[in-house]
Each structure stands twice: as structure tokens, then as C-alpha cells.
Motif scaffolding. Structure first.
Motif, mmCIF file in Angstrom:
data_model
loop_
_atom_site.group_PDB
_atom_site.id
_atom_site.type_symbol
_atom_site.label_atom_id
_atom_site.label_comp_id
_atom_site.label_asym_id
_atom_site.label_seq_id
_atom_site.Cartn_x
_atom_site.Cartn_y
_atom_site.Cartn_z
ATOM 1 N N ALA A 19 52.356 22.844 -41.774
ATOM 2 C CA ALA A 19 51.134 23.379 -41.237
ATOM 3 C C ALA A 19 51.078 24.800 -41.339
ATOM 4 C CB ALA A 19 50.879 22.847 -39.739
ATOM 5 N N LEU A 20 52.089 25.433 -40.926
ATOM 6 C CA LEU A 20 52.057 26.949 -41.088
ATOM 7 C C LEU A 20 52.210 27.490 -42.708
ATOM 8 C CD1 LEU A 20 55.058 27.882 -38.632
ATOM 9 C CD2 LEU A 20 52.748 28.282 -38.361
ATOM 10 N N ALA A 21 52.548 26.671 -43.527
ATOM 11 C CA ALA A 21 52.438 27.075 -44.831
ATOM 12 C C ALA A 21 51.206 26.686 -45.528
ATOM 13 C CB ALA A 21 53.540 26.164 -45.855
ATOM 14 N N ARG A 22 50.615 25.926 -44.902
ATOM 15 C CA ARG A 22 49.102 25.424 -45.373
ATOM 16 C C ARG A 22 48.133 26.585 -44.856
ATOM 17 N NH1 ARG A 22 48.864 18.852 -44.270
ATOM 18 N NH2 ARG A 22 49.929 18.380 -46.257
ATOM 19 N N LEU A 23 48.534 27.129 -43.635
ATOM 20 C CA LEU A 23 47.718 28.107 -42.860
ATOM 21 C C LEU A 23 47.784 29.491 -43.918
ATOM 22 C CD1 LEU A 23 48.146 28.029 -39.117
ATOM 23 C CD2 LEU A 23 45.833 27.861 -40.530
ATOM 24 N N GLU A 24 48.828 29.886 -44.309
ATOM 25 C CA GLU A 24 49.114 30.985 -45.227
ATOM 26 C C GLU A 24 48.630 30.946 -46.396
ATOM 27 O OE1 GLU A 24 52.900 32.650 -45.006
ATOM 28 O OE2 GLU A 24 52.748 33.280 -42.839
ATOM 29 N N ALA A 25 48.726 29.346 -47.073
ATOM 30 C CA ALA A 25 48.155 29.342 -48.630
ATOM 31 C C ALA A 25 46.506 29.379 -48.353
ATOM 32 C CB ALA A 25 48.545 27.880 -48.891
ATOM 33 N N ALA A 26 46.029 28.860 -47.225
ATOM 34 C CA ALA A 26 44.479 28.928 -47.141
ATOM 35 C C ALA A 26 44.056 30.393 -46.855
ATOM 36 C CB ALA A 26 44.007 28.062 -45.970
ATOM 37 N N LEU A 27 44.742 31.035 -45.926
ATOM 38 C CA LEU A 27 44.330 32.241 -45.320
ATOM 39 C C LEU A 27 44.848 33.716 -45.716
ATOM 40 C CD1 LEU A 27 43.759 31.024 -41.361
ATOM 41 C CD2 LEU A 27 42.093 31.105 -43.433
ATOM 42 N N GLY A 28 45.935 33.393 -46.525
ATOM 43 C CA GLY A 28 46.847 34.564 -46.875
ATOM 44 C C GLY A 28 48.058 34.760 -46.320
#
Length: 149
Positions: A19-28
Motif C-alpha cells: 500500500a505504501l509503495a502504491r501511494l508513492e507511485a501515485a503521489l510521488g
């Protein structure tokens, strides 16, 4: 009311990592951060942001969980921005174009008093639209420095 992001059982650290990796992929990069307390004199300098890691998450104590169930106000520190504040009779009556219903303060911060390096007066104000703000007067200029959620 402050609520936990996760259910009563601790989540799988691998699922949280994804989930954290997806957040960083989506939001930077550095979009999933946590606050860590550090030594400081003013509340603006008492924390730092650092990357959040699922393995570091700990289960809250029963006292913390009980307080969260009762509901609390969480103070959110904002990047200070200048606002217009009207003072009448020694009390703030308008802040940021909104009417002040109630206020608490001022709280004087006088750091390095021998050199006049930092002097400010802080107020907590309840506004007519339901917002709760921390406003600060520093050197005759007013700033919105935080809000209560």
C-alpha cells in the motif's frame, strides 16, 4: 473522532508495504511520511517527517486506544501563511475574513529574550464556520500556523 487506519488486528506488514509503495507511485516520493518527535523549543521545531515503514508500526496502548474511542482533537501544524486579523478591545474578532466566536490566549513565546530573536503571541480561535485555528502574531504580522481536526 480520531480512528485507526487499520482494524483491531494488526495488518500484514507486507500488505502495508505494498500500500505504501502504491501511494508513492501515485503521489510521488516521500508521500507516505510519519512525524517523529525531536527536541525543540517551539512547537514548530519539535518534530520531523521521515518515511513510514510498516515494520515500525506498534500496537497502541490500551490508554491510547481508549482515548481514541472517546475522540480527541488533533492539532495539525501548517506551513505558516500570513492572514488578516482584526483586534477589537484586545481580542481577535476576525481572522482570515471569518468572525471569531471564541478565543483562548494569548500564549507568549519569547525565545532568546536577551537578543529579541523570536517573540510571538499565539491564540486558538473558534470561527463562525466551525473551524478551530491557531493564529500567531509575530512582529505585528498575523499568521495561521495550525488547525484542529
Amino acid at each position: 473522532t480520531e480512528r485507526s487506519l487499520f482494524a483491531a488486528n494488526d495488518p500484514d506488514p507486507e500488505a502495508v508495504g505494498i500500500a505504501l509503495a502504491r501511494l508513492e507511485a501515485a503521489l510521488g516520493p516521500r508521500s507516505a511520511l510519519r512525524a517523529r518527535l525531536v527536541a525543540g523549543n517551539r512547537y514548530e521545531t519539535r518534530f520531523t517527517y521521515e518515511p513510514f515503514a510498516a515494520a515500525e508500526r506498534s500496537r497502541p496502548s490500551s490508554d491510547t486506544a481508549a482515548a481514541a474511542e472517546r475522540g480527541t482533537l488533533a492539532y495539525r501544524l501548517l506551513e505558516a501563511r500570513e492572514i488578516n486579523v482584526t483586534i477589537e478591545g484586545g481580542r481577535p474578532t476576525r481572522a482570515g475574513g471569518r468572525r471569531v466566536l471564541e478565543y483562548a490566549g494569548p500564549w507568549r513565546v519569547n525565545e532568546r529574550w536577551w537578543a529579541d530573536a523570536y517573540v510571538s503571541d499565539a491564540y486558538d480561535v473558534a470561527l463562525d464556520d466551525g473551524a478551530l485555528w491557531r493564529i500567531v502574531n509575530q512582529c505585528g504580522r498575523w499568521y495561521l500556523s495550525g488547525t484542529y481536526d
